[in-house]
Design a protein around this motif. Sequence first.
Motif, mmCIF file in Angstrom:
data_model
loop_
_atom_site.group_PDB
_atom_site.id
_atom_site.type_symbol
_atom_site.label_atom_id
_atom_site.label_comp_id
_atom_site.label_asym_id
_atom_site.label_seq_id
_atom_site.Cartn_x
_atom_site.Cartn_y
_atom_site.Cartn_z
ATOM 1 N N ASN A 181 -4.250 -2.084 -0.132
ATOM 2 C CA ASN A 181 -3.399 -1.242 -0.969
ATOM 3 C C ASN A 181 -4.122 -0.800 -2.237
ATOM 4 N N VAL A 182 -4.969 -1.684 -2.766
ATOM 5 C CA VAL A 182 -5.767 -1.324 -3.947
ATOM 6 C C VAL A 182 -6.704 -0.170 -3.623
ATOM 7 N N LEU A 183 -7.195 -0.135 -2.385
ATOM 8 C CA LEU A 183 -8.103 0.929 -1.944
ATOM 9 C C LEU A 183 -7.343 2.148 -1.428
ATOM 10 N N ASN A 184 -6.048 2.239 -1.777
ATOM 11 C CA ASN A 184 -5.180 3.352 -1.375
ATOM 12 C C ASN A 184 -4.963 3.426 0.135
ATOM 13 N N ILE A 185 -5.115 2.299 0.795
ATOM 14 C CA ILE A 185 -4.756 2.196 2.214
ATOM 15 C C ILE A 185 -3.433 1.447 2.265
ATOM 16 N N ASN A 186 -2.346 2.195 2.261
ATOM 17 C CA ASN A 186 -1.019 1.615 2.105
ATOM 18 C C ASN A 186 -0.488 1.096 3.438
ATOM 19 N N ASN A 209 -2.980 -6.626 0.461
ATOM 20 C CA ASN A 209 -2.991 -6.250 -0.961
ATOM 21 C C ASN A 209 -4.307 -5.582 -1.341
ATOM 22 N N LYS A 210 -5.431 -6.099 -0.847
ATOM 23 C CA LYS A 210 -6.732 -5.494 -1.132
ATOM 24 C C LYS A 210 -6.812 -4.071 -0.554
#
Length: 367
Positions: free
Chosen positions: A110-115, A107-108
């Motif tokens: 994904n927040v950094l746009n690392i999906n 989730n962290k």
Amino acid sequence: MDIKSPIAKAMIVMACVIIVLAGVKAASVIMVPFLLSAFIAIACSPLINWASRYRVPRWASVTLVILIILVIGFMLAGLITQSLSEFQQNMPVYQAQLTDEFAWIVNKLNVLNINIDKDLLLTYLDPGAAMSVATGFLSGMGSVLSNLVLILLTVIFMLFEAESMPKRLHVALSDPEMKMTHIDRFLKSVNSYLGIKMLVSLGTGIFIGSWLYFLGIDHFLLWSVLAFMFNFIPNIGSIIAAVPAVLMAFVEFGFYKAGLTGLGFVVVNMVMGNVIEPRFMGRGLGLSTLVVFLSLIFWGWLLGSVGMLLSVPLTMVVKIALESREETKWLAILLSSDETQTDATKTVATNATDEELKEVKNVDKQA
């Protein structure tokens, strides 16, 4: 095809090797305790020989060594059994906590746009599987120790027979001097390797256990024993031993203590593996790093956990056997390290120079 041709001979040798390996694989239930007994007897023989210098009867020294093995074996078995029992009881909780921590990391990211697809990644990367490697290895060793009586009896007979074995070999072998030279070299190499590796592994286990106890990590004794045993496995053993301890620290305390745990493993293994061990072992047993790694995979596949522990000594047996015949010396050179090959080249060059000098002297005399 002509049977005497080199290709036919090579094919016959390869076929024989495959048949022998298949037989060893099929008889691994018998071979594993026997090999373990042989190497325990080789490791204990210096103590017996040392006691004989002080005129201690052989039966007394063998009895004392067996008692020491029994005490250490039962202590380790009790420790491993208790720790494994507690660890396996808490395993579902640890797996759930690891999955939650792993989901938090995804989730962290994904927040950094690392999906990253959490479900797909968890399907391919089971956090609990990494911790199961350690327990699986110890369980495999436990199944070997279930044959403790057979192993001890074999060790006892080997230690009693060791004194008369050289005399029988001299009678049985067609070229006893050459064969005994190779056997003595093998025994000396294995004794040196096992002795130094035992002390280094013991030091590694003690330091790792003390560091984990200081950090307050659960089951620190189990991870200490694991570090001791996996240190016998070259190259990747220390890395595998560090994984469950780091994961345990991550589950209990988060990134900070997980990092400290990993740092402790790195420091201890760097000091022990790169400073202490090379200082006492010198150039080791003359095997290249690639050969050591491949032998770990091969003997582990052939003989299981014990094969991984004994991969280096078993490869040394093969190397020394190849060196004993002119036709297979090139294979022994392929297994050797660069330093050993350099020494061999110098020896060959020296021998060639000596032969040339003898020829020159003979020509001068004739003149």
